[in-house]
Enzyme design. Structure first.
Site, short mmCIF file in Angstrom:
data_model
loop_
_atom_site.label_atom_id
_atom_site.label_comp_id
_atom_site.label_asym_id
_atom_site.label_seq_id
_atom_site.Cartn_x
_atom_site.Cartn_y
_atom_site.Cartn_z
N SER A 1 -10.48 22.42 2.83
CA SER A 1 -10.46 23.82 2.39
C SER A 1 -10.32 23.94 0.88
O SER A 1 -9.60 23.16 0.24
CB SER A 1 -9.29 24.54 3.07
N GLU B 1 -8.58 26.08 -0.45
CA GLU B 1 -7.18 26.42 -0.72
C GLU B 1 -6.41 25.22 -1.28
O GLU B 1 -5.36 25.39 -1.90
CB GLU B 1 -6.51 26.93 0.56
N TYR C 1 -0.19 25.89 4.37
CA TYR C 1 -1.51 25.63 4.93
C TYR C 1 -2.31 24.69 4.03
O TYR C 1 -2.91 23.71 4.49
CB TYR C 1 -2.28 26.95 5.11
#
Length: 327
Positions: free
Chosen positions: A128, A130, A152
């Site tokens: 990801s 992120e 996460y």
């Protein structure tokens, strides 16, 4: 012989579009399904695409290594796509240990199951954007340092590096796709894009009056999930495994997302959107912008759907859903 693919997270947005793509290519598609007390709604995304009856389902969970080994032994897949995760960033602050068990350690379980049962299978890990978090470069590529800003993102980073480690340590054909934000009409309502498009539809139909939002100035690189699953498949067709950024190369603010979504139904977002502190993150990722030049060069992949086309498609789908619900 017909190729077999096993998809974890098959009932999610990416799992549904990937299933559709692989079926169109003649694959035998198997999906790992986590048991739920609401199992009747598990495959609604697959139903939306009309492929739910074409997939063979297997009970399993990323936190159960023995179950993963059993499924791999039964299916003997040629390709394994690990798309399952606790993937909602906000929930990762509320459930950090669950997020680490599923999104981080779960990757270790599926990789270990592949190593023990189907070491010749090609493996895809859903990494990801992120992971970049507090960005270290204005445009993020495969070589940009990571600085995760949520539980996460930390969990995803563990899974990403473990995939690299299994590739280098055990010779598994394991690739990671560092996917920037990718959306669609199949996106869950808890995600900001779908929250906005659904609100625009409800307000247009007189079913809501306003939309509470958090940080409108955060920017993201948003593409269509349908485009991005094509990159996943392309990675596993390469002679050598590698890691690839998958992105559009265009960054757009949440404020612009609101404007485009409301404009799609002839409304001015400023009349309906209001700030609500409850939706502000403890640690914000302000800007994400991906450099997918490696994917274009080596995979021949490039995003095909514009942001405006994506949001228009999502709003139209939400208008259909809300009209049906009200009928």
């Amino acid at each position: 012989m017909t190729r077999k693919a096993l998809i974890t997270g098959v009932t999610g947005q990416d799992g549904a579009y990937l299933s559709q793509l692989l079926l169109s290519k003649g694959y035998e598609v198997h999906g790992l399904v986590r048991r739920s007390s609401h199992s009747e709604v598990n495959d609604h995304r697959l139903q939306w695409l009309g492929v739910h009856n074409d997939i063979q389902y297997h009970d399993g969970n990323l936190i159960d290594l023995s179950g993963l080994i059993r499924v791999l032994r039964e299916v003997k897949p040629d390709e394994v796509y690990n798309l399952a995760a606790q993937s909602f960033v906000k929930a990762s602050w509320q459930q950090p240990l669950l997020t680490s068990d599923v999104t981080a350690k779960g990757v270790g379980n599926i990789l270990e199951a592949v190593r023990l049962e189907t070491p010749e299978a090609r493996f895809y890990q859903a990494s990801s954007s992120e992971m970049y978090g507090l960005i270290q470069e204005p445009m993020q590529s495969e070589t940009t340092p990571f600085y995760p800003r949520s539980p996460y993102a930390v969990a995803k980073l563990y899974g990403h590096w473990l995939t690299v480690n299994y590739r280098e340590s055990f010779g598994i054909h394991a690739s990671s796709g560092i996917l920037f934000n990718h959306e669609s009409p199949l996106r869950g309502l808890e995600f900001v894009t779908r929250k906005v498009t659904d609100a625009a539809a409800r307000i247009k139909l007189g079913q809501a009056k306003e939309l509470p939002m958090g940080n409108l100035d955060a920017t993201r690189d948003w593409g269509h999930a349908r485009d991005y699953v094509a990159a996943m498949w392309a990675m596993l067709q390469q002679d050598e495994a590698d890691d690839y950024v998958v992105a559009t190369g265009r960054t757009i603010a949440v404020r612009e997302l609101c404007r485009v979504a409301f404009a799609a139904v002839d409304l001015n977002y400023e009349d309906y959107v209001r700030l609500d502190e409850r939706y502000m993150r403890p640690a914000e990722v302000d800007v994400l912008l991906g450099d997918a030049s490696k994917a274009e060069r080596k995979l021949g992949w490039k995003a095909e759907t514009t942001f405006e086309q994506l949001i228009s498609e999502m709003v139209e789908a939400d208008m259909v859903r809300r009209r049906r619900a009200a009928a």
